[in-house]
Design a protein around this motif. Sequence first.
Motif, PDB file in Angstrom:
ATOM      1  N   SER A 129       0.858  -1.192   0.000  1.00 31.73           N
ATOM      2  CA  SER A 129       0.000   0.000   0.000  1.00 31.73           C
ATOM      3  C   SER A 129       0.892   1.240   0.000  1.00 31.73           C
ATOM      4  CB  SER A 129      -0.883  -0.002   1.249  1.00 31.73           C
ATOM      5  OG  SER A 129      -0.088   0.071   2.408  1.00 31.73           O
ATOM      6  N   PRO A 130       0.350   2.398  -0.376  1.00 30.12           N
ATOM      7  CA  PRO A 130       1.163   3.622  -0.366  1.00 30.12           C
ATOM      8  C   PRO A 130       1.756   3.927   1.008  1.00 30.12           C
ATOM      9  CG  PRO A 130      -0.835   3.980  -1.639  1.00 30.12           C
ATOM     10  CD  PRO A 130      -0.978   2.629  -0.995  1.00 30.12           C
ATOM     11  N   GLU A 131       1.004   3.656   2.077  1.00 33.46           N
ATOM     12  CA  GLU A 131       1.545   3.967   3.405  1.00 33.46           C
ATOM     13  C   GLU A 131       2.712   3.048   3.757  1.00 33.46           C
ATOM     14  OE1 GLU A 131      -2.351   1.609   3.989  1.00 33.46           O
ATOM     15  OE2 GLU A 131      -1.589   3.233   2.731  1.00 33.46           O
ATOM     16  N   GLN A 132       2.688   1.791   3.281  1.00 29.88           N
ATOM     17  CA  GLN A 132       3.826   0.912   3.512  1.00 29.88           C
ATOM     18  C   GLN A 132       5.046   1.375   2.721  1.00 29.88           C
ATOM     19  OE1 GLN A 132       1.180  -2.689   2.757  1.00 29.88           O
ATOM     20  NE2 GLN A 132       2.668  -3.590   4.160  1.00 29.88           N
ATOM     21  N   VAL A 133       4.815   1.879   1.510  1.00 27.10           N
ATOM     22  CA  VAL A 133       5.922   2.408   0.713  1.00 27.10           C
ATOM     23  C   VAL A 133       6.573   3.586   1.439  1.00 27.10           C
ATOM     24  CG1 VAL A 133       6.532   3.534  -1.471  1.00 27.10           C
ATOM     25  CG2 VAL A 133       4.919   1.619  -1.456  1.00 27.10           C
ATOM     26  N   ALA A 190      11.737  -3.281  -7.725  1.00 26.99           N
ATOM     27  CA  ALA A 190      10.839  -3.059  -6.590  1.00 26.99           C
ATOM     28  C   ALA A 190      10.648  -1.567  -6.347  1.00 26.99           C
ATOM     29  CB  ALA A 190      11.410  -3.734  -5.339  1.00 26.99           C
ATOM     30  N   GLU A 191      11.726  -0.783  -6.505  1.00 21.56           N
ATOM     31  CA  GLU A 191      11.627   0.652  -6.260  1.00 21.56           C
ATOM     32  C   GLU A 191      10.661   1.329  -7.233  1.00 21.56           C
ATOM     33  OE1 GLU A 191      14.340  -1.071  -6.487  1.00 21.56           O
ATOM     34  OE2 GLU A 191      15.260  -0.913  -4.512  1.00 21.56           O
ATOM     35  N   ALA A 192      10.750   0.945  -8.510  1.00 25.43           N
ATOM     36  CA  ALA A 192       9.869   1.549  -9.509  1.00 25.43           C
ATOM     37  C   ALA A 192       8.417   1.155  -9.276  1.00 25.43           C
ATOM     38  CB  ALA A 192      10.319   1.136 -10.907  1.00 25.43           C
ATOM     39  N   SER A 193       8.199  -0.114  -8.914  1.00 23.80           N
ATOM     40  CA  SER A 193       6.832  -0.572  -8.651  1.00 23.80           C
ATOM     41  C   SER A 193       6.245   0.149  -7.445  1.00 23.80           C
ATOM     42  CB  SER A 193       6.832  -2.084  -8.410  1.00 23.80           C
ATOM     43  OG  SER A 193       5.546  -2.540  -8.089  1.00 23.80           O
ATOM     44  N   ALA A 194       7.047   0.307  -6.391  1.00 23.25           N
ATOM     45  CA  ALA A 194       6.546   0.976  -5.181  1.00 23.25           C
ATOM     46  C   ALA A 194       6.278   2.448  -5.442  1.00 23.25           C
ATOM     47  CB  ALA A 194       7.558   0.806  -4.050  1.00 23.25           C
ATOM     48  N   ARG A 195       7.154   3.096  -6.197  1.00 21.29           N
ATOM     49  CA  ARG A 195       7.012   4.526  -6.440  1.00 21.29           C
ATOM     50  C   ARG A 195       5.798   4.842  -7.301  1.00 21.29           C
ATOM     51  NH1 ARG A 195      11.840   5.164  -7.622  1.00 21.29           N
ATOM     52  NH2 ARG A 195      11.675   4.849  -9.865  1.00 21.29           N
ATOM     53  N   ALA A 196       5.418   3.911  -8.185  1.00 24.88           N
ATOM     54  CA  ALA A 196       4.314   4.167  -9.124  1.00 24.88           C
ATOM     55  C   ALA A 196       3.002   4.421  -8.391  1.00 24.88           C
ATOM     56  CB  ALA A 196       4.166   3.006 -10.094  1.00 24.88           C
ATOM     57  N   ARG A 197       2.758   3.689  -7.295  1.00 20.97           N
ATOM     58  CA  ARG A 197       1.459   3.844  -6.604  1.00 20.97           C
ATOM     59  C   ARG A 197       1.389   5.118  -5.763  1.00 20.97           C
ATOM     60  NH1 ARG A 197       1.710  -1.681  -4.756  1.00 20.97           N
ATOM     61  NH2 ARG A 197       3.150  -1.655  -6.506  1.00 20.97           N
ATOM     62  N   LEU A 198       2.545   5.734  -5.523  1.00 17.51           N
ATOM     63  CA  LEU A 198       2.541   7.013  -4.819  1.00 17.51           C
ATOM     64  C   LEU A 198       2.130   8.154  -5.730  1.00 17.51           C
ATOM     65  CD1 LEU A 198       5.840   6.743  -2.734  1.00 17.51           C
ATOM     66  CD2 LEU A 198       3.500   6.461  -1.920  1.00 17.51           C
ATOM     67  N   LEU A 199       2.278   7.944  -7.039  1.00 19.17           N
ATOM     68  CA  LEU A 199       2.043   9.021  -7.995  1.00 19.17           C
ATOM     69  C   LEU A 199       0.702   8.932  -8.703  1.00 19.17           C
ATOM     70  CD1 LEU A 199       5.609   9.055  -9.604  1.00 19.17           C
ATOM     71  CD2 LEU A 199       4.764  10.450  -7.719  1.00 19.17           C
ATOM     72  N   SER A 200       0.063   7.774  -8.670  1.00 23.85           N
ATOM     73  CA  SER A 200      -1.185   7.628  -9.433  1.00 23.85           C
ATOM     74  C   SER A 200      -2.106   6.621  -8.750  1.00 23.85           C
ATOM     75  CB  SER A 200      -0.887   7.170 -10.868  1.00 23.85           C
ATOM     76  OG  SER A 200      -0.181   5.946 -10.858  1.00 23.85           O
ATOM     77  N   PRO A 201      -3.432   6.759  -8.944  1.00 22.34           N
ATOM     78  CA  PRO A 201      -4.388   5.804  -8.365  1.00 22.34           C
ATOM     79  C   PRO A 201      -4.416   4.519  -9.183  1.00 22.34           C
ATOM     80  CG  PRO A 201      -5.549   7.443  -9.646  1.00 22.34           C
ATOM     81  CD  PRO A 201      -4.092   7.853  -9.655  1.00 22.34           C
ATOM     82  N   ALA A 211     -11.962   0.790  -6.865  1.00 24.56           N
ATOM     83  CA  ALA A 211     -11.525   2.178  -6.719  1.00 24.56           C
ATOM     84  C   ALA A 211     -11.703   2.656  -5.281  1.00 24.56           C
ATOM     85  CB  ALA A 211     -12.309   3.076  -7.675  1.00 24.56           C
ATOM     86  N   GLN A 212     -12.813   2.275  -4.640  1.00 19.65           N
ATOM     87  CA  GLN A 212     -13.056   2.688  -3.250  1.00 19.65           C
ATOM     88  C   GLN A 212     -12.088   2.011  -2.279  1.00 19.65           C
ATOM     89  OE1 GLN A 212     -17.133   1.435  -3.110  1.00 19.65           O
ATOM     90  NE2 GLN A 212     -17.934   3.469  -3.587  1.00 19.65           N
ATOM     91  N   ALA A 213     -11.636   0.813  -2.635  1.00 15.42           N
ATOM     92  CA  ALA A 213     -10.727   0.064  -1.764  1.00 15.42           C
ATOM     93  C   ALA A 213      -9.271   0.431  -1.977  1.00 15.42           C
ATOM     94  CB  ALA A 213     -10.912  -1.437  -1.984  1.00 15.42           C
ATOM     95  N   SER A 214      -8.957   1.190  -3.024  1.00 12.70           N
ATOM     96  CA  SER A 214      -7.558   1.506  -3.336  1.00 12.70           C
ATOM     97  C   SER A 214      -7.289   3.000  -3.309  1.00 12.70           C
ATOM     98  CB  SER A 214      -7.192   0.939  -4.711  1.00 12.70           C
ATOM     99  OG  SER A 214      -8.023   1.508  -5.725  1.00 12.70           O
ATOM    100  N   VAL A 215      -8.082   3.755  -2.579  1.00 14.07           N
ATOM    101  CA  VAL A 215      -7.822   5.188  -2.428  1.00 14.07           C
ATOM    102  C   VAL A 215      -6.443   5.353  -1.779  1.00 14.07           C
ATOM    103  CG1 VAL A 215      -8.618   7.315  -1.337  1.00 14.07           C
ATOM    104  CG2 VAL A 215     -10.271   5.661  -2.205  1.00 14.07           C
ATOM    105  N   PRO A 216      -5.574   6.218  -2.301  1.00 14.15           N
ATOM    106  CA  PRO A 216      -4.224   6.343  -1.723  1.00 14.15           C
ATOM    107  C   PRO A 216      -4.224   6.706  -0.239  1.00 14.15           C
ATOM    108  CG  PRO A 216      -4.295   7.368  -3.896  1.00 14.15           C
ATOM    109  CD  PRO A 216      -5.708   6.996  -3.561  1.00 14.15           C
ATOM    110  N   GLU A 217      -5.183   7.507   0.215  1.00 14.72           N
ATOM    111  CA  GLU A 217      -5.244   7.878   1.630  1.00 14.72           C
ATOM    112  C   GLU A 217      -5.957   6.763   2.408  1.00 14.72           C
ATOM    113  OE1 GLU A 217      -5.083   9.119   5.228  1.00 14.72           O
ATOM    114  OE2 GLU A 217      -4.011  10.166   3.609  1.00 14.72           O
TER     115      GLU A 217
END
Length: 619
Positions: free
Chosen positions: A180-184, A217-228, A243-249
């Motif tokens: 998840s973004p928070e784990q990244v 791994a770095e590129a995969s993790a960084r991608a979810r920080l920048l886009s939904p 979409a409701q289950a994958s909101v970045p926040e």
Amino acid sequence: MASFRYAPGHEVVGRYRILDAIGVGGTAEVYLAEDTVLHRSVALKTLRAELAEHEDVRRAFRSQIIRAATLSHPHLAKVFDGGQEAGAIFVVTEYLGGGSLEDRLARGETLGIEETARLGRDAGGALAALHARQVTHGGLSPRKILVDDEGRIRVSDASLVGLRAMHRQRYTVHDARYLSPEQVRGEHPGPASDVYALALILAETATGAAPFDAATAEASARARLLSPLPPHPELGALDMVLAQASVPEPTARIDAEQMANRLGAAVSDETPVDLGARREAVPLLQQFPPAAPRASIGFRAPSAQQLSGRASRAAAGDGDGDTEGDSGWPLARRRAAEPYPVVPPPRRRRTATAVAAVILLVVLAAAAWWFGLFTTHRTVPRLEGLTVAQATTQLQADGFTVSVSRHVASAAVTKGGIVSQSPAAGRTAAAGQVIAVTVSDGPASVRLPSVTGMTCTAASAALHAIGVSAACSASVVSTLPAGQVVEVRYQKVNDPATVPRGARVGLVVSSGPNGPSTTSTTAPATTTTAPATTTVPSTTSPPGTTTTVAVIAGTGPRPVPNVIGLGPAATVAAFRHAVLFFAPHGPGSAKGTWTRVVSTLPSPGTMVPYRSTIIVNVR
């Protein structure tokens, strides 16, 4: 091939006979075993050696085995047993021989929209059961969704959650794929992290493509920080839930129970997802047949014919192009009339050597930087029990910083104290690294149910069910029948709304209207010879205001005194003259800070038995 702790035929603690090694993951070695007592196939898992050497991991593993054994859900893998042999801790779970969701995705299989929704509903329900027990999986992936012989899915490894992360240095591409973004960002996973991971798994199951997939791994993790999560309109209602289950926040995501309910509403019935019949798998130790014996060992020098090129020239024909013989050695360009090959002189060897040396130095420098050879490392101090402010001051000299990852209830650590830390104390970490800490919110509180009017046994059972112990320690004269609970007391507080989980409370029971009393809210005189009436001054009314209270001698019935509008002192005096007890209820009643009586129950003037307890509503 990995080296396994147990060989086939070994009996762990004399009960579980090892049949074969199933595999080895990032946390544990997994074996197929036979329970020789119950005669059933089970999966036996033991920590990998590099994790088992850490005492904090071993303690956490023992605790999580016990906790996982109490979990029960149709789509959670069952934990049967756990133990230790020769220092190795193991857990025994049900054996699920149908493979995993990862196996099906690796074969290029996908599911339809309805079957994907069924899969999400079943897995989401399992996660909701985990979260209801304050357990976060934190490492959900298609490998953790196993399949039984009937094609039903189970979420596995609840006993292994978080163990690998305690000493993980970096993530693999597969690990990062479902973060998840928070784990990244370096935060500890929570229930919302499991929901995010399940959304990514369902998207991959329905489309055949993993979201945010990348080469590293770095590129995969960084991608979810920048886009939904990329939208897929063709999935219809399923796409909306994902979409409701994958909101970045994380605080804006739906929880696991909501996700399961919404996916369940998208299917036609409650039938569990069926991922097909079991495929027979080749045991791991049989996947590596013995290699054929080698004809020679080491370097074999080329023959004279290979050096001269004559044998290869005959096989290659008469053309004048560069060729390769059967040995793979390059043959020099030569003319047909020449008996020996013409070897061109080496060109720019010094330049090539210098370039190679520079490249080697760059690679070595990059490797040294990657492994932290240029970074100052220090030992992480112990922070448990300190406040965040104290820990911050202590870590400043070493260049570390403190970050609060979460708050938990704790009876062992006072509120505001640090319960745990990552990295653990004694570990070596780079200067400047963030030390994540978990802070205590104090003991968990539970809301007490109403037990007034119950027997002592029934009230004790009701309180025990919510983690509170009770003892009937006192009795009072009351209009309630003898033996029924009148009030609950905890640390000098009467009828508290909440108490810490695990607290011990006292139950005050009624001895009946005329029975003996061992405690009282106010201590009335046992006998009275006062006149028929007495005048009591009010502590809250205007000066000169008085209240007349009837007093009846002996032990017969007497009227409830009119104390409405009086303060605490006047109320105590009135009930003392009436030889009655009272129990204040309302704002300030627990701490004795109330100032005025609003009403009584029964109302003033009502005849009640001698030494009855009257409810006094105050403010």
